[in-house]
Design an enzyme around this catalytic site. Structure first.
Site, PDB file in Angstrom:
ATOM      1  N   ASP A  89       0.832  -1.210   0.000  1.00 21.48           N
ATOM      2  CA  ASP A  89       0.000   0.000   0.000  1.00 21.48           C
ATOM      3  C   ASP A  89       0.862   1.253   0.000  1.00 21.48           C
ATOM      4  OD1 ASP A  89      -2.308  -1.708   0.530  1.00 21.48           O
ATOM      5  OD2 ASP A  89      -1.514  -1.849   2.554  1.00 21.48           O
ATOM      6  N   SER A 111       2.310   6.759   0.684  1.00 25.32           N
ATOM      7  CA  SER A 111       1.552   5.857   1.543  1.00 25.32           C
ATOM      8  C   SER A 111       0.106   5.954   1.086  1.00 25.32           C
ATOM      9  CB  SER A 111       1.679   6.284   3.000  1.00 25.32           C
ATOM     10  OG  SER A 111       0.807   5.519   3.779  1.00 25.32           O
ATOM     11  N   ARG A 112      -0.407   4.833   0.556  1.00 27.70           N
ATOM     12  CA  ARG A 112      -1.703   4.937  -0.097  1.00 27.70           C
ATOM     13  C   ARG A 112      -2.893   4.862   0.849  1.00 27.70           C
ATOM     14  NH1 ARG A 112       1.213   3.219  -4.741  1.00 27.70           N
ATOM     15  NH2 ARG A 112       1.500   1.103  -4.022  1.00 27.70           N
ATOM     16  N   VAL A 113      -2.738   4.313   2.039  1.00 20.73           N
ATOM     17  CA  VAL A 113      -3.897   4.272   2.945  1.00 20.73           C
ATOM     18  C   VAL A 113      -3.650   5.003   4.258  1.00 20.73           C
ATOM     19  CG1 VAL A 113      -4.814   2.128   2.003  1.00 20.73           C
ATOM     20  CG2 VAL A 113      -3.267   2.031   3.938  1.00 20.73           C
TER      21      VAL A 113
END
Ligand SMILES: Nc1ncnc2c1ncn2[C@@H]1O[C@H](COP(=O)(O)OP(=O)(O)OP(=O)(O)O)[C@@H](O)[C@H]1O
Ligand SMILES: [Mg+2]
Length: 511
Positions: free
Chosen positions: A345, A370-372
């Site tokens: 992620d 940081s995707r989440v």
């Protein structure tokens, strides 16, 4: 009457006989299944026989040496060896065990150093736990997963402010050799003290001296009590390196399923991929790109899919994964890095260029993401982090151009000064994680321009001053920030005031 009586007796005798049979020890009816080793190579054995053996079943060799059935062929079985020993050669007997590999799990492992089969490596006696778990287990179903909502603070300003990680997330740490990958991960473990987090450091294919150093660092910083170190040394059979991350996951899952939060660091999955490539080539599986077997993507995604945040009905536990990958000559487009970038992620990219310049941690902010985690970041960070990343990336680009020595206007000069100040503020030595409130205070000072045009040692000294002042001047800020409060105008003002005091305290000592 008589006939009735005799019938009764017959019935009684029959019942008694039946009871006797059921009390008698059962005869072992299961036939033992043996095979014969036909050849042994580095890390693998081929066995003839064992017709009923299942994939990934444990196989036992003389001397209690273990292997794992891997390639099931019509007339032979390819076995990955987990142990090596003199008893293992052509002609040796191989015996089915009818079970897959499992490892001890539970609280008794905390503070221990174990091998991938859960056997102690630390001379602290046996691991006293009754619970065991198979190293492979299916990843939680989608409906059992909850969104990632709770932050996992690493204590590193550059990560927590710009690339925030959430509990249950999978964040890749990658970079060339000697760029501070291990340091960042261990820092993160050390910062989990008092945060109700169980940490597992899974060392794959490293030198014993490196792991001994990590163990010593964890102990020295009081992190051993909530940590487990799982170590497959570089000179162990490749089978051990291959199973190590699965065993570490199983240990982490135990805590997640109990409703706790756990973190697993895989240091590193490049070594894991290499071990798997070696085994696959020895077992004559067809090689693909960069000679890795075609299923290496599946191998890694299946592993990392196991990390998640469970729904509250299932206890609400989480398992965060920080896989580490070593890149070669900063090539992010190589096979294993691209695979892992797409599985995880987000990634934290460390570069040798920044490392050599002394920008430590050497995080390349422009390439990291940081995707989440952004959604989990403490609200107070937003006051400083909102446009920090964008303006910082712009500064990095601008800096490259300004090197050509062209004359620059005042606005550009100020942008560069601010960018340099922020970069100084983001620097951090090893094993000195900061609480969120202190991070915010320092970054706020930088973005407010208090650090502009100061020498690096000034920024370091003032940052230290802010950290000394904060508990005295604004003791409540720690609780407010950690409790998820927004940074209102008053608190923001108070933080900047505290920073200003630290600047004033430094300036006279400088003059
Ligand atoms: N933030 C930091 N401040 C100062 N020194 C650091 C920092 N991070 C790492 N170092 C130092 O840099 C060196 C390399 O760090 P580390 O072992 O973490 O890198 P690595 O990328 O894991 O290396 P390898 O490729 O060998 O695994 C170590 O000597 C470490 O002490
Ligand atoms: Mg390392």
């Amino acid at each position: 009457m008589k006939s009735e009586g005799s019938l009764h007796t017959v019935l009684e005798q029959t019942l008694e006989a039946a009871a006797r049979i059921s009390r008698a020890p059962r005869a072992a009816l299961r036939a033992e299944e043996y095979g014969e080793v036909t050849s042994v190579g580095h890390g693998v054995a081929r066995v003839r026989g064992l017709p009923g053996v299942r994939s990934e079943e444990l196989v036992r060799f003389p001397g209690d040496l273990l292997g794992m059935a891997f390639n099931l062929e019509p007339d032979e079985v390819g076995i990955i060896l987990l142990d090596e020993g003199p008893g293992l050669g052509s002609g040796a007997l191989a015996r089915r065990t009818h079970r897959v590999l499992d490892v001890p799990v539970g609280e008794a492992l905390l503070g221990r150093v174990v091998d991938p089969a859960g056997r102690p490596l630390d001379n602290a006696g046996p691991v006293r736990t009754t619970a065991r778990a198979t190293i492979e287990s299916p990843a939680p179903a989608i409906i059992d997963r909850a969104p990632v909502t709770v932050p996992m603070s690493t204590g590193a300003k550059v990560v927590d402010a710009l690339i925030p990680i959430g509990r249950g997330q999978r964040e890749l740490i990658l970079g060339d050799r000697q760029t501070g990958k291990t340091g960042l991960a261990v820092d993160c473990i050390i910062n989990q003290k008092g945060q109700r987090m169980i940490c597992i450091y899974c060392a794959i294919g490293q030198r014993s001296s490196s792991v001994a150093k990590v163990v010593a660092d964890l102990r020295q910083h009081g992190a051993a009590a909530y940590s487990i170190v799982l170590f497959a040394p570089g000179d162990a059979p490749p089978g051990q390196l291959f199973i190590a991350p699965y065993a570490a996951m199983a240990m982490g899952e135990y805590f997640m399923r109990k409703g706790l939060d756990a973190l697993v660091v895989f240091d590193d999955l490049s070594q894991h991929a290499r071990a798997y490539r070696e085994l696959s080539l020895l077992l004559r599986r067809p090689p693909g790109r960069e000679s890795f077997p075609g299923d290496i993507f599946y191998i890694h995604s299946r592993l990392l899919e196991r990390s998640t945040h469970l729904r509250p009905e299932l206890g609400g536990g989480s398992l965060t994964a920080l896989p580490i990958i070593e890149t070669e000559e900063q090539n992010l487009a190589a096979y294993i890095p691209t695979n892992l970038i797409s599985i995880t992620d987000g990634q934290i990219y460390l570069t040798p260029t920044l490392f050599q310049k002394g920008v430590l941690p050497a995080v390349d902010v422009g390439t990291s993401v940081s995707r989440v985690g952004g959604k989990t970041q403490l609200p107070a960070y937003r006051a400083v982090a909102a446009d920090l990343k964008l303006s910082y990336s712009q500064f990095e680009e601008l800096e490259v151009f300004s090197r050509f020595g062209t004359r620059i206007d005042e606005h550009t000069r100020r942008t560069l000064a601010r960018g340099r100040a922020v970069r100084e503020a983001l620097k951090q030595p090893l094993y000195d994680p900061l609480p969120a409130a202190e991070q915010i205070a320092i970054l706020l000072a930088a973005t407010s321009g208090l650090f502009d045009d100061l020498p690096p040692e000034g920024v370091a000294a003032i940052s230290a001053g802010i950290r000394r002042l904060l508990p005295v001047e604004l003791p409540r800020i720690y609780e407010l920030v950690d409790g998820g409060a927004d940074l209102d105008a008053d608190s923001r003002q108070a933080l900047v005031e505290a920073a200003r005091k630290a600047v004033d305290a430094w300036k006279p000592s400088k003059a």
